[in-house]
Write a protein that holds these residues in place. Structure first.
Motif, PDB file in Angstrom:
ATOM      1  N   GLU A  92       8.805 -21.052 -21.060  1.00 59.01           N
ATOM      2  CA  GLU A  92       7.836 -20.009 -21.395  1.00 59.01           C
ATOM      3  C   GLU A  92       8.114 -18.783 -20.554  1.00 59.01           C
ATOM      4  O   GLU A  92       8.404 -18.889 -19.364  1.00 59.01           O
ATOM      5  N   ILE A  93       8.026 -17.631 -21.186  1.00 57.61           N
ATOM      6  CA  ILE A  93       8.152 -16.352 -20.487  1.00 57.61           C
ATOM      7  C   ILE A  93       6.802 -15.658 -20.548  1.00 57.61           C
ATOM      8  O   ILE A  93       6.188 -15.551 -21.609  1.00 57.61           O
ATOM      9  N   THR A 115       8.770  -7.291 -29.152  1.00 55.98           N
ATOM     10  CA  THR A 115       9.664  -7.867 -30.162  1.00 55.98           C
ATOM     11  C   THR A 115      11.022  -8.206 -29.548  1.00 55.98           C
ATOM     12  O   THR A 115      11.568  -9.288 -29.792  1.00 55.98           O
ATOM     13  N   ALA A 116      11.562  -7.298 -28.749  1.00 56.59           N
ATOM     14  CA  ALA A 116      12.865  -7.530 -28.121  1.00 56.59           C
ATOM     15  C   ALA A 116      12.806  -8.683 -27.114  1.00 56.59           C
ATOM     16  O   ALA A 116      13.723  -9.513 -27.051  1.00 56.59           O
ATOM     17  N   VAL A 117      11.729  -8.743 -26.337  1.00 52.93           N
ATOM     18  CA  VAL A 117      11.593  -9.834 -25.367  1.00 52.93           C
ATOM     19  C   VAL A 117      11.426 -11.162 -26.094  1.00 52.93           C
ATOM     20  O   VAL A 117      12.013 -12.175 -25.698  1.00 52.93           O
ATOM     21  N   LYS A 118      10.660 -11.166 -27.171  1.00 52.97           N
ATOM     22  CA  LYS A 118      10.497 -12.393 -27.961  1.00 52.97           C
ATOM     23  C   LYS A 118      11.857 -12.889 -28.446  1.00 52.97           C
ATOM     24  O   LYS A 118      12.153 -14.081 -28.367  1.00 52.97           O
ATOM     25  N   GLN A 119      12.690 -11.988 -28.911  1.00 55.84           N
ATOM     26  CA  GLN A 119      14.024 -12.368 -29.365  1.00 55.84           C
ATOM     27  C   GLN A 119      14.855 -12.915 -28.198  1.00 55.84           C
ATOM     28  O   GLN A 119      15.559 -13.915 -28.347  1.00 55.84           O
ATOM     29  N   GLU A 123      14.264 -20.092 -27.816  1.00 58.94           N
ATOM     30  CA  GLU A 123      13.309 -21.165 -28.119  1.00 58.94           C
ATOM     31  C   GLU A 123      12.095 -21.177 -27.187  1.00 58.94           C
ATOM     32  O   GLU A 123      11.125 -21.893 -27.441  1.00 58.94           O
ATOM     33  N   ALA A 124      12.145 -20.423 -26.112  1.00 56.69           N
ATOM     34  CA  ALA A 124      11.020 -20.395 -25.161  1.00 56.69           C
ATOM     35  C   ALA A 124       9.832 -19.648 -25.764  1.00 56.69           C
ATOM     36  O   ALA A 124      10.001 -18.719 -26.549  1.00 56.69           O
ATOM     37  N   HIS A 125       8.633 -20.072 -25.397  1.00 56.39           N
ATOM     38  CA  HIS A 125       7.419 -19.384 -25.837  1.00 56.39           C
ATOM     39  C   HIS A 125       7.261 -18.069 -25.086  1.00 56.39           C
ATOM     40  O   HIS A 125       7.718 -17.936 -23.949  1.00 56.39           O
ATOM     41  N   LEU A 126       6.577 -17.126 -25.715  1.00 53.43           N
ATOM     42  CA  LEU A 126       6.285 -15.842 -25.087  1.00 53.43           C
ATOM     43  C   LEU A 126       4.782 -15.675 -24.942  1.00 53.43           C
ATOM     44  O   LEU A 126       4.051 -15.700 -25.929  1.00 53.43           O
ATOM     45  N   LYS A 127       4.348 -15.496 -23.701  1.00 53.73           N
ATOM     46  CA  LYS A 127       2.953 -15.154 -23.406  1.00 53.73           C
ATOM     47  C   LYS A 127       2.931 -13.683 -23.025  1.00 53.73           C
ATOM     48  O   LYS A 127       3.675 -13.260 -22.136  1.00 53.73           O
TER      49      LYS A 127
END
Length: 178
Positions: A92-93, A115-119, A123-127
């Motif tokens: 998770e990030i 959007t860029a960080v999510k990419q 496979e890690a989740h984004l909080k």
């Protein structure tokens, strides 16, 4: 089992992170019925230490990234920070939005960064942490919540805990409604 244990101090050491990981697996040494926590959250340079200490326990590793807690850094640095944490094993990030851009009305910049960080998370989740104490109004909190979710956040969070006020019940309600 839905709580993260966190250490985000400049004085963090591998020993401190390993001790926190032990507490995450066994929060109450006197009571084995207390469940382990969901994850341990650390700075990117401590992810490998936490991953090693938690291997095989079922406790995840989260990492703040993207210039925590300010959110003020070039996008390239935010993406490198994110990729490094994921490569080291973070599942998770935790990203903080650039409140300066948001409050200036540059919503597109904030959206594109999320959007860029999510990419970069793979496979890690984004909080996405909104730092609601600096957003000033409930309308801004609602707008930031929607923006983060539309940009790909898996979770949204009120605050870093580094700014006052942090989480409040009214702000939490606005985020839940969003």
């Amino acid at each position: 089992s839905m709580v993260d244990l966190t250490t985000l101090e400049g004085a963090d050491t591998p020993g401190k992170v390993r001790a926190l990981c032990a507490k995450a697996v066994r929060p109450d040494p006197a009571d084995a019925t207390v469940p382990k926590v969901a994850a341990v959250c650390v700075y990117p340079d401590m992810v490998d230490v936490a991953v090693g200490a938690l291997r095989g326990t079922g406790v995840g590793v989260a990492s703040v990234a993207t210039a925590f807690p300010s959110g003020r850094a070039p996008l390239e640095a935010k993406l490198a920070d994110t990729r490094a944490a994921v490569q080291a094993g973070a599942s998770e990030i935790d990203m903080v939005i650039d409140r300066g851009a948001f409050l200036s009305g540059d919503y597109l910049k904030v959206f594109e960064e999320i959007t860029a960080v999510k990419q970069a998370c793979g496979e890690a989740h984004l909080k996405v942490i909104l730092e609601t104490g600096e957003l000033v109004t409930y309308d801004n909190v609602r707008r930031a919540s929607w923006l983060a979710m539309r940009a790909g956040a898996d979770f949204i969070k009120t605050s870093t805990g580094k700014v006052s006020p942090a989480a409040t019940l009214p702000v939490t309600l606005v985020m839940l409604e969003a």
